[in-house]
Design a protein around this motif. Structure first.
Motif, PDB file in Angstrom:
ATOM      1  N   TRP A  67       7.057  27.158  82.462  1.00 54.78           N
ATOM      2  CA  TRP A  67       6.980  26.983  81.015  1.00 54.78           C
ATOM      3  C   TRP A  67       5.546  26.693  80.572  1.00 54.78           C
ATOM      4  O   TRP A  67       5.111  27.141  79.504  1.00 54.78           O
ATOM      5  CB  TRP A  67       7.889  25.839  80.580  1.00 54.78           C
ATOM      6  CG  TRP A  67       9.337  26.186  80.488  1.00 54.78           C
ATOM      7  CD1 TRP A  67      10.328  25.803  81.345  1.00 54.78           C
ATOM      8  CD2 TRP A  67       9.978  26.995  79.498  1.00 54.78           C
ATOM      9  NE1 TRP A  67      11.546  26.312  80.953  1.00 54.78           N
ATOM     10  CE2 TRP A  67      11.357  27.045  79.823  1.00 54.78           C
ATOM     11  CE3 TRP A  67       9.521  27.680  78.371  1.00 54.78           C
ATOM     12  CZ2 TRP A  67      12.272  27.757  79.047  1.00 54.78           C
ATOM     13  CZ3 TRP A  67      10.437  28.392  77.593  1.00 54.78           C
ATOM     14  CH2 TRP A  67      11.788  28.429  77.939  1.00 54.78           C
ATOM     15  N   ALA A  71       3.530  28.869  77.854  1.00 49.62           N
ATOM     16  CA  ALA A  71       2.939  28.253  76.663  1.00 49.62           C
ATOM     17  C   ALA A  71       1.457  28.586  76.557  1.00 49.62           C
ATOM     18  O   ALA A  71       0.943  28.891  75.468  1.00 49.62           O
ATOM     19  CB  ALA A  71       3.145  26.740  76.703  1.00 49.62           C
ATOM     20  N   LYS A  75      -0.287  30.806  73.599  1.00 52.88           N
ATOM     21  CA  LYS A  75      -1.406  30.249  72.837  1.00 52.88           C
ATOM     22  C   LYS A  75      -2.592  31.215  72.847  1.00 52.88           C
ATOM     23  O   LYS A  75      -3.227  31.454  71.802  1.00 52.88           O
ATOM     24  CB  LYS A  75      -1.824  28.905  73.436  1.00 52.88           C
ATOM     25  CG  LYS A  75      -3.026  28.264  72.745  1.00 52.88           C
ATOM     26  CD  LYS A  75      -3.417  26.968  73.438  1.00 52.88           C
ATOM     27  CE  LYS A  75      -4.669  26.368  72.805  1.00 52.88           C
ATOM     28  NZ  LYS A  75      -5.084  25.115  73.492  1.00 52.88           N
ATOM     29  N   LYS A 104       0.350  23.381  69.545  1.00 49.34           N
ATOM     30  CA  LYS A 104       1.215  22.208  69.648  1.00 49.34           C
ATOM     31  C   LYS A 104       2.161  22.329  70.840  1.00 49.34           C
ATOM     32  O   LYS A 104       2.357  21.376  71.598  1.00 49.34           O
ATOM     33  CB  LYS A 104       2.030  22.044  68.359  1.00 49.34           C
ATOM     34  CG  LYS A 104       1.220  21.615  67.142  1.00 49.34           C
ATOM     35  CD  LYS A 104       2.132  21.450  65.944  1.00 49.34           C
ATOM     36  CE  LYS A 104       1.356  21.038  64.699  1.00 49.34           C
ATOM     37  NZ  LYS A 104       2.256  20.912  63.529  1.00 49.34           N
ATOM     38  N   VAL A 105       2.763  23.519  70.976  1.00 52.71           N
ATOM     39  CA  VAL A 105       3.687  23.749  72.092  1.00 52.71           C
ATOM     40  C   VAL A 105       2.950  23.602  73.420  1.00 52.71           C
ATOM     41  O   VAL A 105       3.456  22.973  74.359  1.00 52.71           O
ATOM     42  CB  VAL A 105       4.327  25.151  71.992  1.00 52.71           C
ATOM     43  CG1 VAL A 105       5.120  25.465  73.260  1.00 52.71           C
ATOM     44  CG2 VAL A 105       5.232  25.231  70.775  1.00 52.71           C
ATOM     45  N   ASP A 106       1.756  24.163  73.483  1.00 53.81           N
ATOM     46  CA  ASP A 106       0.979  24.094  74.724  1.00 53.81           C
ATOM     47  C   ASP A 106       0.675  22.646  75.091  1.00 53.81           C
ATOM     48  O   ASP A 106       0.761  22.255  76.258  1.00 53.81           O
ATOM     49  CB  ASP A 106      -0.322  24.886  74.553  1.00 53.81           C
ATOM     50  CG  ASP A 106      -1.111  24.991  75.849  1.00 53.81           C
ATOM     51  OD1 ASP A 106      -0.522  25.395  76.876  1.00 53.81           O
ATOM     52  OD2 ASP A 106      -2.306  24.668  75.849  1.00 53.81           O
ATOM     53  N   THR A 108       2.445  20.005  74.222  1.00 53.42           N
ATOM     54  CA  THR A 108       3.705  19.359  74.605  1.00 53.42           C
ATOM     55  C   THR A 108       4.129  19.742  76.024  1.00 53.42           C
ATOM     56  O   THR A 108       4.481  18.893  76.845  1.00 53.42           O
ATOM     57  CB  THR A 108       4.834  19.745  73.631  1.00 53.42           C
ATOM     58  OG1 THR A 108       4.474  19.322  72.318  1.00 53.42           O
ATOM     59  CG2 THR A 108       6.158  19.091  74.042  1.00 53.42           C
ATOM     60  N   ILE A 109       4.074  21.047  76.296  1.00 55.57           N
ATOM     61  CA  ILE A 109       4.548  21.557  77.581  1.00 55.57           C
ATOM     62  C   ILE A 109       3.659  21.111  78.727  1.00 55.57           C
ATOM     63  O   ILE A 109       4.140  20.803  79.826  1.00 55.57           O
ATOM     64  CB  ILE A 109       4.635  23.102  77.563  1.00 55.57           C
ATOM     65  CG1 ILE A 109       5.619  23.556  76.484  1.00 55.57           C
ATOM     66  CG2 ILE A 109       5.046  23.639  78.925  1.00 55.57           C
ATOM     67  CD1 ILE A 109       7.006  23.031  76.644  1.00 55.57           C
ATOM     68  N   TYR A 221      11.891  22.157  77.046  1.00 58.04           N
ATOM     69  CA  TYR A 221      10.923  23.193  76.686  1.00 58.04           C
ATOM     70  C   TYR A 221      11.464  24.098  75.578  1.00 58.04           C
ATOM     71  O   TYR A 221      10.729  24.495  74.675  1.00 58.04           O
ATOM     72  CB  TYR A 221      10.550  23.999  77.926  1.00 58.04           C
ATOM     73  CG  TYR A 221      10.105  23.102  79.060  1.00 58.04           C
ATOM     74  CD1 TYR A 221       9.065  22.200  78.868  1.00 58.04           C
ATOM     75  CD2 TYR A 221      10.741  23.106  80.285  1.00 58.04           C
ATOM     76  CE1 TYR A 221       8.668  21.339  79.877  1.00 58.04           C
ATOM     77  CE2 TYR A 221      10.349  22.252  81.298  1.00 58.04           C
ATOM     78  CZ  TYR A 221       9.315  21.377  81.098  1.00 58.04           C
ATOM     79  OH  TYR A 221       8.926  20.519  82.091  1.00 58.04           O
ATOM     80  N   ALA A 224      10.982  22.428  72.268  1.00 55.11           N
ATOM     81  CA  ALA A 224       9.590  22.497  71.805  1.00 55.11           C
ATOM     82  C   ALA A 224       9.294  23.869  71.191  1.00 55.11           C
ATOM     83  O   ALA A 224       8.663  23.972  70.131  1.00 55.11           O
ATOM     84  CB  ALA A 224       8.634  22.224  72.962  1.00 55.11           C
ATOM     85  N   PHE A 225       9.792  24.922  71.836  1.00 56.18           N
ATOM     86  CA  PHE A 225       9.552  26.280  71.336  1.00 56.18           C
ATOM     87  C   PHE A 225      10.280  26.500  70.008  1.00 56.18           C
ATOM     88  O   PHE A 225       9.700  27.035  69.061  1.00 56.18           O
ATOM     89  CB  PHE A 225      10.013  27.310  72.365  1.00 56.18           C
ATOM     90  CG  PHE A 225       9.012  27.562  73.454  1.00 56.18           C
ATOM     91  CD1 PHE A 225       8.022  28.511  73.308  1.00 56.18           C
ATOM     92  CD2 PHE A 225       9.049  26.834  74.631  1.00 56.18           C
ATOM     93  CE1 PHE A 225       7.088  28.746  74.307  1.00 56.18           C
ATOM     94  CE2 PHE A 225       8.126  27.049  75.635  1.00 56.18           C
ATOM     95  CZ  PHE A 225       7.140  28.013  75.471  1.00 56.18           C
ATOM     96  N   ASP A 228       8.565  24.446  66.948  1.00 51.01           N
ATOM     97  CA  ASP A 228       7.235  24.828  66.461  1.00 51.01           C
ATOM     98  C   ASP A 228       7.092  26.324  66.176  1.00 51.01           C
ATOM     99  O   ASP A 228       6.214  26.727  65.410  1.00 51.01           O
ATOM    100  CB  ASP A 228       6.165  24.387  67.463  1.00 51.01           C
ATOM    101  CG  ASP A 228       6.052  22.872  67.543  1.00 51.01           C
ATOM    102  OD1 ASP A 228       5.828  22.240  66.510  1.00 51.01           O
ATOM    103  OD2 ASP A 228       6.224  22.327  68.651  1.00 51.01           O
TER     104      ASP A 228
END
Length: 253
Positions: A67, A71, A75, A104-106, A108-109, A221, A224-225, A228
């Motif tokens: 994941w 991410a 990005k 943001k996702v990157d 978080t992951i 994950y 999160a996806f 966002d």
């Protein structure tokens, strides 16, 4: 003697050396006694459990890496699109918003999982069970050695009894050794099988834990996806029909 000076261990007695040689020879000998069926059955079952659960725990760790790579790739793609797209229109606007979301996702992951996150806590118990299986398996060598000892004395006792010239004292002495070796083997066998059984009986809840842990990790994950990337998903869906009908050959300036 001076404790600072290394002293070699005392030499083994000739009897001990001879016994070791006989035992080593016996290990390479095929025995008539069949392996205990219950022990072999549990051994096979626990080996399969261990293989499956180790693969599951590795999959949880692999999911984090997979994941994280996804991410990072998203990005990068969003960044390239937002900076290289030539026109200042709605696509550029959505592309910039997507890059912000992807960042943001990157973040978080790629943030390391907390030791208190549900999937980590649950997976920790799966590891505990894996170590229990390994602990049971560590007793197999002791059991095998005890069986070699037992079979060695059993063969020796049978050989003495077949001799034409009976040595009653020797027979009696080896009968005692045989019974001691047999008792030691059977006692250890019972203990090992008991450990196997207790371990195997825990399989249901532990397999459930492994399954839940893996999918809770996935949910982390996916959440999160979906959170966002909601805006870009809506935009892509709204334009899906129009883009499906796109025919580049018919486009005009």
């Amino acid at each position: 003697p001076n404790p600072s000076i290394h002293h070699p261990p005392p030499p083994s007695s000739p009897t001990m050396v001879l016994h070791s040689i006989k035992k080593a020879y016996a290990k390479g000998t095929s025995f008539n006694t069949q392996a205990d069926a219950e022990f072999e059955d549990f051994k096979s079952r626990l080996d399969n459990l261990l293989k499956a659960l180790e693969a599951s725990t590795k999959a949880v760790v692999a999911a984090e890496k997979d994941w994280a790579k996804l991410a990072s790739d998203q990005k990068k793609q969003a960044e390239n699109f937002s900076t290289l797209y030539p026109d200042n229109d709605e696509v550029r606007t959505v592309a910039k918003q997507t890059f912000e979301a992807a960042s943001k996702v990157d973040d978080t992951i790629n943030k390391a999982s907390s030791r208190e996150e549900a999937h980590v806590v649950i997976n920790r118990q799966v590891h505990v069970f894996i170590e229990e299986i390994k602990s049971v398996k560590s007793e197999y060598k002791k059991l095998a050695d005890a069986q070699v000892e037992y079979e060695m004395y059993k063969g020796k006792f049978e050989s003495i009894n077949k001799s034409k010239k009976k040595d009653e004292e020797k027979i009696a002495r080896n009968d005692v050794k045989l019974k001691e070796a047999q008792k030691q083997y059977e006692t250890l066998l019972e203990a090992v099988v008991t450990g196997q059984r207790k371990c195997y009986e825990k399989r249901g809840p532990v397999f459930k834990a492994a399954f839940v842990s893996y999918w809770l990790a996935q949910k982390k994950y996916l959440d999160a996806f979906s959170k966002d990337f909601n805006a870009v998903e809506v935009y892509a869906t709204q334009n899906e029909k129009e883009m499906m009908e796109l025919d580049v050959a018919k486009l005009t300036k």
